[in-house]
Design an enzyme around this catalytic site. Sequence first.
Site, PDB file in Angstrom:
ATOM      1  CG  ASP A  56      49.192  45.461 135.221  1.00 18.14           C
ATOM      2  OD1 ASP A  56      49.094  46.019 136.343  1.00 18.14           O
ATOM      3  OD2 ASP A  56      49.302  46.092 134.151  1.00 18.14           O
ATOM      4  CE  LYS A 113      46.348  53.523 137.425  1.00 16.65           C
ATOM      5  NZ  LYS A 113      46.091  52.572 136.378  1.00 16.65           N
ATOM      6  CE1 TYR A 147      47.846  52.010 128.623  1.00 20.27           C
ATOM      7  CE2 TYR A 147      47.458  52.317 130.972  1.00 20.27           C
ATOM      8  CZ  TYR A 147      48.039  52.735 129.786  1.00 20.27           C
ATOM      9  OH  TYR A 147      48.817  53.869 129.771  1.00 20.27           O
TER      10      TYR A 147
HETATM   11  C1  LIG Z   1      47.256  52.543 135.171  1.00 17.24           C
HETATM   12  C2  LIG Z   1      47.697  51.173 134.808  1.00 17.24           C
HETATM   13  C3  LIG Z   1      49.020  50.910 134.422  1.00 17.24           C
HETATM   14  C4  LIG Z   1      50.019  51.978 134.155  1.00 17.24           C
HETATM   15  O1  LIG Z   1      50.378  52.678 135.290  1.00 17.24           O
HETATM   16  P1  LIG Z   1      51.067  54.122 135.092  1.00 17.24           P
HETATM   17  O2  LIG Z   1      51.533  54.472 136.462  1.00 17.24           O
HETATM   18  O3  LIG Z   1      49.998  55.011 134.559  1.00 17.24           O
HETATM   19  O4  LIG Z   1      52.175  53.923 134.116  1.00 17.24           O
HETATM   20  C5  LIG Z   1      49.417  49.596 134.246  1.00 17.24           C
HETATM   21  N1  LIG Z   1      48.547  48.602 134.417  1.00 17.24           N
HETATM   22  C6  LIG Z   1      47.270  48.809 134.781  1.00 17.24           C
HETATM   23  C7  LIG Z   1      46.371  47.651 134.990  1.00 17.24           C
HETATM   24  C8  LIG Z   1      46.795  50.105 134.961  1.00 17.24           C
HETATM   25  O5  LIG Z   1      45.511  50.305 135.255  1.00 17.24           O
END
Ligand SMILES: *Cc1c(COP(=O)(O)O)cnc(C)c1O
Length: 313
Positions: free
Chosen positions: A123, A151, A35
């Site tokens: 990511d 985050k 994601y």
């Molecule tokens: C939460 C998440 C995102 C998206 O971050 P947002 O600040 O919610 O847009 C992207 N990549 C990973 C791996 C995530 O867990």
Amino acid sequence: MIRFVNSGGEAATNAIRLCRAFTKREVVVKFDGCYHGAVDSLLVNGVESSKSPISEGIPGDLLDKTKVIPFNDFEALDIVDESVACVIVEPVMGNVGLIPPEKGFLRELRRACDEAGALLIFDEVITGFRLSKGGAQQLFGLRPDITLLGKIIGGGFPIGAFGGRRELMEMVAPAGRVYNAGTFNGSPVATSAGLSVVRRLRDSVYAELESKTERLCSALEDLLEDAGIPAQINRMGSIFTLFLTQNRLRNAEDARKCDTNRFLKLQALLLEGGVFLPPSQFECCFLSVAHTEEDLQKTAEVFSSAIAGGWSG
Ligand SMILES: *Cc1c(COP(=O)(O)O)cnc(C)c1O
């Protein structure tokens, strides 16, 4: 160089735009179950021959440019050819529960990208500053072309960031011609809060998290084993997932085979006892230095009562 934006999803969107500009190619490869935020072109799962959007409202044409492959599948990396601008991956999967890469998988992915002249995006929105100060890439000794963060680096406020070597990042406006803007980019509130968290992340914090999480997970494993419940606890550092399956998990498809209803029953029982697990088999648990020894003890006790109280039946 790094550019601050307002969310992990924005970081992914901008990183992909940059990769397409740099390589002058359009195809993006992602992994089933990874994601990367609410990004239209990445809200797709499955495998290439039967991929499907995970939301309504996404044009089919957009998904033609996104190829989807299973995590930990070495052979599937053949899809990375000279049409591919970039491969985006969570180096440790954290959005189907926790699934680590198998030995050599990320190195092979790095090699496939280099061979095809495609860029590699890690990511690390979850893993950055959580698995180590240098994220998963430090643990595995690998360098992506672009890193996404979010985050933790906002200390609880909205933030995202993407960064990489100068040659790439200088293509971003205003120095270069790849558009990026945001009214709240580099917000002083979010960056100050994030900096304040990051400054507290000494090596001792990671050692404490490792030891606490290891102890909690082995206590839970013992309870599950004694009760004869088919389960796996996947853990890296302070991240873990209790998967209700007998089988080792390599990818998202394996996670989907877990007993999700039974997981929700456990979640409800634990909540009654005052322990809040995420209400989904596919969300990770995270320990924090704020969790005390008493918290861990209580968690194991409530877990034990849930098993004794009929969850196992
Ligand atoms: C939460 C998440 C995102 C998206 O971050 P947002 O600040 O919610 O847009 C992207 N990549 C990973 C791996 C995530 O867990």
